[in-house]
Each structure stands twice: as structure tokens, then as C-alpha cells.
Design an enzyme around this catalytic site. Structure first.
Site, PDB file in Angstrom:
ATOM      1  CD  GLU A  29     -28.375  19.027  -4.599  1.00  0.00           C
ATOM      2  OE1 GLU A  29     -29.466  19.396  -4.135  1.00  0.00           O
ATOM      3  OE2 GLU A  29     -27.554  19.823  -5.096  1.00  0.00           O
TER       4      GLU A  29
ATOM      5  CB  THR B 190      -4.855  -0.797   2.647  1.00  0.00           C
ATOM      6  OG1 THR B 190      -3.735  -1.108   1.830  1.00  0.00           O
ATOM      7  CG2 THR B 190      -4.397  -0.094   3.905  1.00  0.00           C
TER       8      THR B 190
ATOM      9  CE1 TYR C 249      -7.136  -1.400  -6.697  1.00  0.00           C
ATOM     10  CE2 TYR C 249      -7.862  -3.679  -6.736  1.00  0.00           C
ATOM     11  CZ  TYR C 249      -7.062  -2.692  -6.211  1.00  0.00           C
ATOM     12  OH  TYR C 249      -6.185  -2.987  -5.197  1.00  0.00           O
TER      13      TYR C 249
ATOM     14  CG  HIS D  94     -28.751  23.042  -3.635  1.00  0.00           C
ATOM     15  ND1 HIS D  94     -28.867  22.221  -4.736  1.00  0.00           N
ATOM     16  CD2 HIS D  94     -28.916  24.314  -4.070  1.00  0.00           C
ATOM     17  CE1 HIS D  94     -29.104  22.980  -5.798  1.00  0.00           C
ATOM     18  NE2 HIS D  94     -29.136  24.249  -5.425  1.00  0.00           N
TER      19      HIS D  94
ATOM     20  CB  CYS E 137      -3.335   2.612  -1.551  1.00  0.00           C
ATOM     21  SG  CYS E 137      -3.379   0.967  -0.853  1.00  0.00           S
TER      22      CYS E 137
ATOM     23  CD  GLU F 266      -7.238   2.222  -8.962  1.00  0.00           C
ATOM     24  OE1 GLU F 266      -8.104   2.413  -8.091  1.00  0.00           O
ATOM     25  OE2 GLU F 266      -6.144   1.686  -8.702  1.00  0.00           O
TER      26      GLU F 266
ATOM     27  CB  CYS G 283      -0.918  -0.016   1.215  1.00  0.00           C
ATOM     28  SG  CYS G 283      -1.896   1.473   1.360  1.00  0.00           S
TER      29      CYS G 283
ATOM     30  CB  ALA H 145      11.405 -14.247   8.165  1.00  0.00           C
TER      31      ALA H 145
HETATM   32  C1  LIG Z   1      -1.199  -0.822  -7.592  1.00  0.00           C
HETATM   33  C2  LIG Z   1      -2.020  -1.122  -6.369  1.00  0.00           C
HETATM   34  C3  LIG Z   1      -2.961  -0.222  -5.935  1.00  0.00           C
HETATM   35  C4  LIG Z   1      -3.721  -0.480  -4.803  1.00  0.00           C
HETATM   36  N1  LIG Z   1      -4.646   0.449  -4.426  1.00  0.00           N
HETATM   37  C5  LIG Z   1      -5.386   0.224  -3.320  1.00  0.00           C
HETATM   38  C6  LIG Z   1      -6.333   1.194  -2.870  1.00  0.00           C
HETATM   39  O1  LIG Z   1      -6.515   2.245  -3.505  1.00  0.00           O
HETATM   40  N2  LIG Z   1      -7.017   0.949  -1.745  1.00  0.00           N
HETATM   41  C7  LIG Z   1      -6.841  -0.209  -1.015  1.00  0.00           C
HETATM   42  O2  LIG Z   1      -7.482  -0.375   0.031  1.00  0.00           O
HETATM   43  N3  LIG Z   1      -5.973  -1.154  -1.428  1.00  0.00           N
HETATM   44  C8  LIG Z   1      -5.244  -0.962  -2.554  1.00  0.00           C
HETATM   45  N4  LIG Z   1      -4.335  -1.910  -2.953  1.00  0.00           N
HETATM   46  C9  LIG Z   1      -4.257  -3.183  -2.205  1.00  0.00           C
HETATM   47  C10 LIG Z   1      -3.413  -3.050  -0.934  1.00  0.00           C
HETATM   48  O3  LIG Z   1      -2.138  -2.534  -1.267  1.00  0.00           O
HETATM   49  C11 LIG Z   1      -3.294  -4.401  -0.248  1.00  0.00           C
HETATM   50  O4  LIG Z   1      -4.574  -4.925  -0.039  1.00  0.00           O
HETATM   51  C12 LIG Z   1      -2.576  -4.295   1.098  1.00  0.00           C
HETATM   52  O5  LIG Z   1      -1.293  -3.750   0.944  1.00  0.00           O
HETATM   53  C13 LIG Z   1      -2.477  -5.678   1.741  1.00  0.00           C
HETATM   54  O6  LIG Z   1      -1.758  -5.612   2.937  1.00  0.00           O
HETATM   55  P1  LIG Z   1      -0.974  -6.894   3.464  1.00  0.00           P
HETATM   56  O7  LIG Z   1      -0.454  -6.532   4.822  1.00  0.00           O
HETATM   57  O8  LIG Z   1      -1.792  -8.101   3.336  1.00  0.00           O
HETATM   58  O9  LIG Z   1       0.238  -7.102   2.451  1.00  0.00           O
HETATM   59  P2  LIG Z   1       1.336  -6.099   1.911  1.00  0.00           P
HETATM   60  O10 LIG Z   1       1.017  -4.703   2.181  1.00  0.00           O
HETATM   61  O11 LIG Z   1       1.582  -6.510   0.502  1.00  0.00           O
HETATM   62  O12 LIG Z   1       2.611  -6.452   2.797  1.00  0.00           O
HETATM   63  C14 LIG Z   1       3.273  -7.686   2.709  1.00  0.00           C
HETATM   64  C15 LIG Z   1       4.736  -7.461   3.036  1.00  0.00           C
HETATM   65  O13 LIG Z   1       5.369  -8.716   3.262  1.00  0.00           O
HETATM   66  C16 LIG Z   1       6.674  -8.672   2.714  1.00  0.00           C
HETATM   67  N5  LIG Z   1       7.106 -10.075   2.564  1.00  0.00           N
HETATM   68  C17 LIG Z   1       6.582 -11.009   1.740  1.00  0.00           C
HETATM   69  N6  LIG Z   1       7.172 -12.206   1.961  1.00  0.00           N
HETATM   70  C18 LIG Z   1       8.087 -12.015   2.965  1.00  0.00           C
HETATM   71  C19 LIG Z   1       8.991 -12.875   3.650  1.00  0.00           C
HETATM   72  N7  LIG Z   1       9.048 -14.189   3.381  1.00  0.00           N
HETATM   73  N8  LIG Z   1       9.792 -12.354   4.597  1.00  0.00           N
HETATM   74  C20 LIG Z   1       9.733 -11.017   4.905  1.00  0.00           C
HETATM   75  N9  LIG Z   1       8.889 -10.163   4.278  1.00  0.00           N
HETATM   76  C21 LIG Z   1       8.058 -10.662   3.341  1.00  0.00           C
HETATM   77  C22 LIG Z   1       6.503  -7.895   1.436  1.00  0.00           C
HETATM   78  O14 LIG Z   1       7.721  -7.357   0.997  1.00  0.00           O
HETATM   79  C23 LIG Z   1       5.510  -6.822   1.865  1.00  0.00           C
HETATM   80  O15 LIG Z   1       6.161  -5.674   2.338  1.00  0.00           O
HETATM   81  C24 LIG Z   1      -3.528  -1.680  -4.078  1.00  0.00           C
HETATM   82  C25 LIG Z   1      -2.579  -2.609  -4.494  1.00  0.00           C
HETATM   83  C26 LIG Z   1      -1.821  -2.341  -5.636  1.00  0.00           C
HETATM   84  C27 LIG Z   1      -0.806  -3.343  -6.090  1.00  0.00           C
END
Ligand SMILES: Cc1cc2nc3c(=O)[nH]c(=O)nc-3n(C[C@H](O)[C@H](O)[C@H](O)COP(=O)(O)OP(=O)(O)OC[C@H]3O[C@@H](n4cnc5c(N)ncnc54)[C@H](O)[C@@H]3O)c2cc1C
Length: 455
Positions: free
Chosen positions: A443, A313, A180, A438, A48, A184, A43, A115
Site C-alpha cells: 500500500e 529465464t 545477484y 490495507h 533459479c 543470494e 534454471c 552437439a
Molecule cells: C545460480 C543461478 C540462479 C539463477 N536465478 C535466476 C532467477 O531467479 N530468475 C531468472 O529469471 N533467472 C535466473 N538465472 C538465470 C537463468 O538460469 C538463465 O537465464 C536461463 O537458464 C537461460 O536459459 P537458456 O536457455 O539460455 O540456457 P540454459 O538454461 O543454461 O540452457 C542451456 C543448455 O544447453 C546445454 N548445452 C550447452 N552446450 C551444449 C552443446 N554443445 N550440446 C548440447 N547441449 C549443450 C547446457 O547443458 C544447458 O542445459 C539463474 C542462473 C543461475 C546460474
């Protein structure tokens, strides 16, 4: 050296992981969190936040065009892509530091490494080989862009990950995908001045959204000059002088500077050690969890995109918070995954909450549809050809509003509050009773008197 022991080891410092780690630490747990890339996750770093900044950049181009009708004479304006990218980088570095500081201030030890799970209560930190004993392990590893089938030249394409850091502005770009993220990026590159072709296998963009919203968005995208190319896929990409030649499944050829694939996202569960402990995955590789995020291994939980439920997110954050309160705070609660309001930052943007007309119809209950499409006030003087669309799906018997769908300026802001109303099971009569603000577009939502149709 004796093995270190923690109460919680979080793998992945994204939206869900950071929230879970911080709240668990505030409840007194000893917490370690590993991140292999950058703290903040998708995110903040490449989702995002940078996306919305790019969307804002495109909207200034619209504003410049719209100003003349309001009496402004604007000189020659120039857009510099590399300034945008550099300023965006500065902002996400600032946010990354805040995320890290908040976790550390709560007492979380943040480890910069990949990890993996080495046992039901053991995590291996790959950069050092250290094994840490953990009472609980939280998988919060998110998802990554799907690359689709291996076609000739597929390595020449970029995904959203790279689109945020292109070293040149793509004057011509082909985006493949209909979700989406695809619409976008098509919209923001078009607003910034690219010639955009959107290629997708389906017959319409945004599968799963309300059908009329999908139609209205396609009409707006066409009006904006985006070349919509449904029913096709890319079959080959090759380098030609200074650009890329893309062949489509119908034999058509398109020449562009860049090709971006936005074909969905795959949960990050590969090479994570999950097979060694038998964590159950579904057919797309997502971690299977119960309503509190517990996997089939009682010491291992998962939240966010890695579980592939609602990949947003705020949902990942809620799931992380609920996990931490339940397991470490003696305050059990679960996340309500129904009625999650969401936005698409297309041009124009979309806000949606609740049932689409198609899903409501499939339930077999009588429904009333209230809808309106109008030219927003701002467009009267700007001369911009655009329409705002709004729709309520109402249960005929109970009068409860089942769905609200908006496309137009500020739809993402409006839908947040419509989400509150629908969460309270607001009836159409409650919308009618509410006095309009308004002059606004919103509205219209409280002045829709007669059903457009009953089904
Ligand atoms: C282009 C784009 C636009 C988006 N726009 C929106 C939006 O407008 N609104 C919205 O709500 N959502 C949006 N999203 C979705 C949103 O980003 C995700 O839903 C959200 O980030 C999920 O959070 P998470 O904690 O599950 O995973 P993430 O935020 O993806 O975090 C996972 C983390 O784990 C790390 N990782 C993975 N494997 C390992 C490992 N083995 N060891 C250590 N670290 C590791 C990764 O590097 C990453 O930093 C968008 C996504 C994208 C790709």
C-alpha cells in the site's frame, strides 16, 4: 544409412531451447534437440529453481526466530543440509521429466549428447558422430560460471554449480562476487547458519541496480552478520586442516570451509563449431543476433544467455517462443527487452523494474523521487531489525513512472504487477488514484504523496 533431415535442430535443452523446440514442433516442424547434461537447463537443474528452494529453507530459520514474539514457544529445531539437498534433487528430477515429456509429446526428438555445428545446415551429434541436416539451427547453449583469473589454489573454489550439491554444510563460507547470484548465496547460507564473508572488487554490491537499493541491501546484510569486504579480491587459496585459508588482495587472511566464486557467467560458444561457419561473436564470446535472433548466418539463430542480452529465464523463454512463431508459425513477433521486471532473492528480497535513479538522472530530464523506508508490521512483534524500502522514479513533465524499486518481504511478487503498470505507462497520478490494500507493505506504493527530492 541416409542422413537424417530435420526442419530445426536445437542445441541445448534449457529455458530457451525447450520452448523453441516445443512451439516449432507444434507448428508442424520436424525438430531434434540435443542436451549434453540435463533437460531443463540451468534454471531448472542448477539455477533459479534449486536456488529459490534453498532461499525458502533459510527463511524457515527466520520464521523460527520470529515466532516467539507472536506467542509461540518453539522447541529446539535442527537443520539437516543433506535432507534439503536430497529433497531438492527429487524435485528437479521431477521437473526435468516434465520438461522432457512436454517436448516429446509435442513431437520433438530429444538426443542425450553434446552437439556442435558442422556446417550452416549441419549438426554433428558427438556421442554417435551422426551428422544431421537441418533447415535451421538454433543455438540455445546458455552460459557457465566465470572462474576469474588463475590464482594459486583457484581449483579449490566452487561455483553455483557445485554449491547446490555440497556433501557437507559449510559452517564458514567465503563468497566472491557482487552480482545477484553472489548476494543470494551469501544471504541464504547466512540464514541457514553459516558464517559468511562476501568479498568483492567493487565498492558496493549489485552494480547497475538503483543506488539506494544497493545501500539498503548492504545495511541489511551487515545487520544479518554477513562480513562485507568491498574493494578486495582473492589472491590465493590453500588447504589447511579441514578447511581453506584464503588470502585477500589487502593481505588479510580468512579461514573458511568453502570458497564460492560468483564472478558472472560466460556464454557457451567455445568448441561449438561456430568458427567453421563464421558465426559472429562479440568481445565476450556471445552470439550476435538481430531482433528475431538471427545470426549473420541466415540458417543459424540463437536465443537466451548465449546471446548475453538479458540473462533471465523468462526472457530466454520469450525469445525461443518468438523465434518458433516467426520462423515456423508464420506469426512474426519480437521480444520487447525494455521494462523487464526482475527479482533478487537476497535477504530481504528485491524487486525492480524500469530505470534506476542514476540512469534517469543521466537522461538529463527533470525527475521526482518518491521513497519510503519503514519497519514492516510483522517486525513489530517479532522484534526483527529490518526495514522495507520502496522507491518510485517519476518523470516530472509527463508524470510517467519510469522506475519502481522495492526491497522487503514479497518484493518479487509485488514487482510483477508493478511491471504491468509501468508497461501501460502508468503515471504517478494512476498510482495515487488507486485505493490502498490495507494492511500491507504494498500500500505504501500508492500512498507516496510528497517527493523525497526533485532532480
Ligand atoms: C545460480 C543461478 C540462479 C539463477 N536465478 C535466476 C532467477 O531467479 N530468475 C531468472 O529469471 N533467472 C535466473 N538465472 C538465470 C537463468 O538460469 C538463465 O537465464 C536461463 O537458464 C537461460 O536459459 P537458456 O536457455 O539460455 O540456457 P540454459 O538454461 O543454461 O540452457 C542451456 C543448455 O544447453 C546445454 N548445452 C550447452 N552446450 C551444449 C552443446 N554443445 N550440446 C548440447 N547441449 C549443450 C547446457 O547443458 C544447458 O542445459 C539463474 C542462473 C543461475 C546460474
Amino acid at each position: 544409412m541416409s542422413r537424417r533431415e530435420v526442419d530445426l535442430f536445437v542445441i541445448g535443452a534449457g529455458s530457451g531451447g525447450v520452448r523453441a523446440a516445443r512451439i516449432a514442433a507444434q507448428h508442424g516442424a520436424r525438430v531434434m534437440m540435443a542436451e549434453e547434461y540435463r533437460v531443463g537447463g540451468t534454471c531448472v537443474i542448477r539455477g533459479c529453481v534449486p536456488k529459490k528452494l534453498f532461499v525458502y529453507a533459510g527463511r524457515f530459520a527466520h520464521d523460527l526466530e520470529d515466532m516467539a514474539g507472536f506467542g509461540w514457544r518453539v522447541g529446539e529445531a535442527e537443520f539437516d543440509w543433506l535432507t534439503l539437498v536430497a529433497n531438492k534433487d527429487k524435485e528437479i528430477s521431477r521437473l526435468e521429466a516434465i520438461y522432457r515429456r512436454n517436448a516429446e509429446n509435442a513431437g520433438v526428438e530429444v538426443v542425450a549428447s553434446r552437439a556442435v555445428v558442422a556446417g550452416p545446415n549441419t549438426v554433428r551429434i558427438l556421442s554417435t558422430g551422426e551428422e544431421v541436416d537441418a533447415r535451421y539451427i538454433l543455438l540455445a547453449t546458455g552460459a557457465r560460471p566465470a572462474l576469474g583469473p588463475a590464482i594459486p589454489g583457484c581449483e579449490l573454489a566452487i561455483t553455483s554449480n557445485e554449491a547446490f550439491n555440497l556433501t557437507h554444510f559449510p559452517d564458514r563460507i567465503l563468497v566472491q562476487g557482487a552480482g545477484y547470484i553472489a548476494v543470494e548465496f551469501a544471504g541464504l547460507f547466512r540464514a541457514l547458519g553459516s558464517d559468511v564473508t562476501l568479498v568483492y572488487r567493487a565498492d558496493k554490491v549489485l552494480r547497475g541496480f538503483d543506488g539506494e537499493i544497493r545501500d539498503h541491501l548492504e545495511a541489511e546484510m551487515t545487520r544479518a552478520g554477513i562480513h562485507l569486504t568491498p574493494g578486495r579480491t582473492i589472491t590465493a587459496i590453500e588447504v589447511i586442516n579441514g578447511g581453506k585459508r584464503v588470502t585477500l588482495s589487502d593481505g588479510a587472511v580468512v579461514e573458511v570451509d568453502d570458497v564460492m566464486l560468483a564472478l558472472g557467467r560466460i556464454p557457451n560458444t567455445a568448441h561449438l563449431g561456430l568458427d567453421t561457419v563464421g558465426v559472429k561473436l562479440d568481445e565476450v564470446g556471445a552470439v550476435v543476433v538481430d531482433e528475431i535472433g538471427c545470426t549473420n548466418v541466415p540458417s543459424i539463430y540463437a536465443v537466451g544467455d548465449v546471446t548475453n542480452r538479458i540473462n533471465l529465464t523468462p526472457v530466454a523463454i520469450r525469445e525461443g517462443h518468438a523465434f518458433a512463431d516467426t520462423v515456423f508459425g508464420n506469426r512474426p513477433w519480437t521480444v520487447d527487452h525494455s521494462l523487464v521486471a526482475t527479482a533478487v532473492f537476497s535477504e530481504p528480497e528485491i524487486g525492480t523494474v524500469g530505470l534506476s535513479e542514476e540512469v534517469a538522472r543521466a537522461l538529463g530530464r527533470p525527475i521526482d523521487i518518491y521513497s519510503t523506508s519503514f519497519r514492516p508490521l510483522k517486525a513489530t512483534l517479532s522484534g526483527r531489525e529490518t526495514r522495507t524500502f520502496m522507491k518510485l522514479v517519476v518523470d516530472k513533465e509527463s508524470d510517467v513512472v519510469l522506475g519502481c524499486h522495492i526491497m522487503g518481504d514479497a518484493a518479487s511478487e509485488m514487482i510483477q504487477l508493478a511491471g504491468v503498470a509501468l508497461g501501460l505507462k502508468a503515471k504517478k497520478a494512476d498510482f495515487d488514484r488507486t485505493i490502498a490494500v490495507h494492511p500491507t507493505s504494498a500500500e505504501e506504493l500508492v500512498t507516496l504523496r510528497t517527493p523525497t527530492r526533485s532532480v
